[in-house]
Design an enzyme around this catalytic site. Structure first.
Site, PDB file in Angstrom:
ATOM      1  N   ASP A 168      -1.247  -1.617   4.854  1.00 19.50           N
ATOM      2  CA  ASP A 168      -1.281  -0.583   5.882  1.00 19.50           C
ATOM      3  C   ASP A 168      -2.487  -0.798   6.784  1.00 19.50           C
ATOM      4  O   ASP A 168      -3.614  -0.517   6.382  1.00 19.50           O
ATOM      5  CB  ASP A 168      -1.339   0.793   5.212  1.00 19.50           C
ATOM      6  CG  ASP A 168      -1.261   1.933   6.209  1.00 19.50           C
ATOM      7  OD1 ASP A 168      -1.273   1.677   7.427  1.00 19.50           O
ATOM      8  OD2 ASP A 168      -1.189   3.085   5.767  1.00 19.50           O
ATOM      9  N   ARG A 212      -7.042 -14.044   1.572  1.00 21.69           N
ATOM     10  CA  ARG A 212      -7.809 -15.290   1.693  1.00 21.69           C
ATOM     11  C   ARG A 212      -7.304 -16.335   0.707  1.00 21.69           C
ATOM     12  O   ARG A 212      -7.092 -17.492   1.054  1.00 21.69           O
ATOM     13  CB  ARG A 212      -9.299 -15.022   1.456  1.00 21.69           C
ATOM     14  CG  ARG A 212     -10.149 -16.264   1.548  1.00 21.69           C
ATOM     15  CD  ARG A 212     -11.608 -15.980   1.127  1.00 21.69           C
ATOM     16  NE  ARG A 212     -12.322 -17.215   1.013  1.00 21.69           N
ATOM     17  CZ  ARG A 212     -12.277 -18.025  -0.045  1.00 21.69           C
ATOM     18  NH1 ARG A 212     -11.555 -17.708  -1.096  1.00 21.69           N
ATOM     19  NH2 ARG A 212     -12.945 -19.158  -0.058  1.00 21.69           N
ATOM     20  N   ASP A 254      -4.709  -6.430  -7.335  1.00 23.29           N
ATOM     21  CA  ASP A 254      -4.824  -7.408  -6.247  1.00 23.29           C
ATOM     22  C   ASP A 254      -5.572  -8.652  -6.729  1.00 23.29           C
ATOM     23  O   ASP A 254      -5.200  -9.777  -6.406  1.00 23.29           O
ATOM     24  CB  ASP A 254      -5.557  -6.804  -5.040  1.00 23.29           C
ATOM     25  CG  ASP A 254      -4.794  -5.655  -4.405  1.00 23.29           C
ATOM     26  OD1 ASP A 254      -3.555  -5.608  -4.527  1.00 23.29           O
ATOM     27  OD2 ASP A 254      -5.448  -4.802  -3.786  1.00 23.29           O
ATOM     28  N   HIS A 284       0.848  -1.188   0.000  1.00 20.35           N
ATOM     29  CA  HIS A 284       0.000   0.000   0.000  1.00 20.35           C
ATOM     30  C   HIS A 284       0.887   1.242   0.000  1.00 20.35           C
ATOM     31  O   HIS A 284       2.074   1.180   0.327  1.00 20.35           O
ATOM     32  CB  HIS A 284      -0.908   0.002   1.231  1.00 20.35           C
ATOM     33  CG  HIS A 284      -2.030  -0.972   1.117  1.00 20.35           C
ATOM     34  ND1 HIS A 284      -2.646  -1.523   2.208  1.00 20.35           N
ATOM     35  CD2 HIS A 284      -2.655  -1.491   0.028  1.00 20.35           C
ATOM     36  CE1 HIS A 284      -3.607  -2.334   1.799  1.00 20.35           C
ATOM     37  NE2 HIS A 284      -3.620  -2.330   0.487  1.00 20.35           N
ATOM     38  N   ASP A 343     -10.828  -6.322  -1.975  1.00 16.06           N
ATOM     39  CA  ASP A 343      -9.836  -6.979  -2.826  1.00 16.06           C
ATOM     40  C   ASP A 343      -8.638  -7.433  -2.004  1.00 16.06           C
ATOM     41  O   ASP A 343      -8.071  -8.508  -2.233  1.00 16.06           O
ATOM     42  CB  ASP A 343      -9.361  -6.048  -3.941  1.00 16.06           C
ATOM     43  CG  ASP A 343     -10.491  -5.605  -4.853  1.00 16.06           C
ATOM     44  OD1 ASP A 343     -11.447  -6.386  -5.026  1.00 16.06           O
ATOM     45  OD2 ASP A 343     -10.405  -4.491  -5.387  1.00 16.06           O
ATOM     46  N   GLY A 346      -3.258  -1.917  -7.699  1.00 14.51           N
ATOM     47  CA  GLY A 346      -4.160  -2.643  -6.795  1.00 14.51           C
ATOM     48  C   GLY A 346      -5.619  -2.224  -6.899  1.00 14.51           C
ATOM     49  O   GLY A 346      -6.498  -3.062  -7.138  1.00 14.51           O
ATOM     50  N   HIS A 360     -10.285  -0.281  -1.790  1.00 13.42           N
ATOM     51  CA  HIS A 360     -10.421  -1.623  -2.366  1.00 13.42           C
ATOM     52  C   HIS A 360     -10.156  -2.695  -1.302  1.00 13.42           C
ATOM     53  O   HIS A 360      -9.608  -3.752  -1.584  1.00 13.42           O
ATOM     54  CB  HIS A 360      -9.496  -1.779  -3.569  1.00 13.42           C
ATOM     55  CG  HIS A 360      -8.037  -1.666  -3.243  1.00 13.42           C
ATOM     56  ND1 HIS A 360      -7.467  -0.520  -2.756  1.00 13.42           N
ATOM     57  CD2 HIS A 360      -7.037  -2.570  -3.311  1.00 13.42           C
ATOM     58  CE1 HIS A 360      -6.178  -0.729  -2.553  1.00 13.42           C
ATOM     59  NE2 HIS A 360      -5.892  -1.972  -2.877  1.00 13.42           N
ATOM     60  N   THR A 393       2.048  -5.554  -8.366  1.00 18.26           N
ATOM     61  CA  THR A 393       1.002  -4.642  -8.808  1.00 18.26           C
ATOM     62  C   THR A 393       1.694  -3.394  -9.354  1.00 18.26           C
ATOM     63  O   THR A 393       2.861  -3.127  -9.065  1.00 18.26           O
ATOM     64  CB  THR A 393       0.028  -4.311  -7.660  1.00 18.26           C
ATOM     65  OG1 THR A 393       0.768  -3.847  -6.538  1.00 18.26           O
ATOM     66  CG2 THR A 393      -0.802  -5.525  -7.276  1.00 18.26           C
ATOM     67  N   GLY A 394       0.952  -2.623 -10.147  1.00 20.11           N
ATOM     68  CA  GLY A 394       1.472  -1.549 -10.980  1.00 20.11           C
ATOM     69  C   GLY A 394       2.532  -0.631 -10.424  1.00 20.11           C
ATOM     70  O   GLY A 394       3.711  -0.709 -10.794  1.00 20.11           O
ATOM     71  N   THR A 395       2.170   0.287  -9.570  1.00 19.80           N
ATOM     72  CA  THR A 395       3.102   1.292  -9.068  1.00 19.80           C
ATOM     73  C   THR A 395       4.232   0.639  -8.291  1.00 19.80           C
ATOM     74  O   THR A 395       5.403   1.014  -8.447  1.00 19.80           O
ATOM     75  CB  THR A 395       2.363   2.312  -8.166  1.00 19.80           C
ATOM     76  OG1 THR A 395       1.240   2.822  -8.874  1.00 19.80           O
ATOM     77  CG2 THR A 395       3.272   3.452  -7.765  1.00 19.80           C
ATOM     78  N   THR A 396       3.900  -0.336  -7.475  1.00 15.94           N
ATOM     79  CA  THR A 396       4.915  -1.047  -6.702  1.00 15.94           C
ATOM     80  C   THR A 396       5.938  -1.674  -7.645  1.00 15.94           C
ATOM     81  O   THR A 396       7.148  -1.598  -7.406  1.00 15.94           O
ATOM     82  CB  THR A 396       4.265  -2.124  -5.817  1.00 15.94           C
ATOM     83  OG1 THR A 396       3.315  -1.502  -4.943  1.00 15.94           O
ATOM     84  CG2 THR A 396       5.300  -2.868  -4.990  1.00 15.94           C
TER      85      THR A 396
END
Length: 162
Positions: A94, A110, A74, A12, A104, A69, A101, A38-41
């Protein structure tokens, strides 16, 4: 799991700095594995690692980047886990910041538990996972057999809900 792991990485916004620091600390290990983010990360991780590598190494290294995300990244990671394409997950989320989201996020965690993949939600756990002797070994996680659930008779499910 093969010796070369497929590692899902996501953080996050308030935890991206922590993940980047962790990646920089562990880049010599991580460059030998497949990173899916995920994208930015993913963009931040790719930049951080490429700055540490020699030019020829940087050209061979890449990060598979999914959507951001909140835009479905996600869920994409969850689908990869369900499809057996992620071996373990580092997800620095976080706990102090509500996420738009959030459903998600919960679904991703899970699925990681359902498919019994190692999952770190904090740096300490990520440190233990990456330093494990299993990191560079072939490993076969024990999976719960859900055959009874899958093969249940739908007429029994339907009548029990009436």
């Amino acid at each position: 799991m093969n010796r070369i792991k497929r590692i899902g990485l996501v953080a996050h916004d308030n935890r991206k700095k922590d993940l980047i620091e962790w990646v920089e600390w562990n880049y010599l290990i991580l460059i030998h594995h497949h990173l899916i983010c995920t994208g930015t990360t993913g963009k931040l991780i790719e930049e951080a690692i490429q700055q540490k590598l020699h030019v020829d190494e940087a050209e061979r290294f890449s990060v598979r980047k999914l959507k951001s995300g909140p835009l479905g990244g996600d869920q994409q990671l969850g689908a990869l886990i369900a499809g057996g394409e992620i071996d373990f997950l580092i997800f620095l989320w976080d706990p102090m910041q509500p996420q738009p989201h959030d459903v998600d996020v919960k679904a991703l965690l899970r699925i990681a538990v359902l498919y019994n993949i190692p999952t770190a939600c904090n740096r300490s756990t990520a440190d233990f996972m990456i330093s494990s002797s299993l990191m560079n070994e072939v490993y076969q996680p024990v999976l719960k057999d859900y055959a009874d659930y899958i093969d249940r008779h739908l007429d029994q499910v339907y009548t029990s809900t009436l």
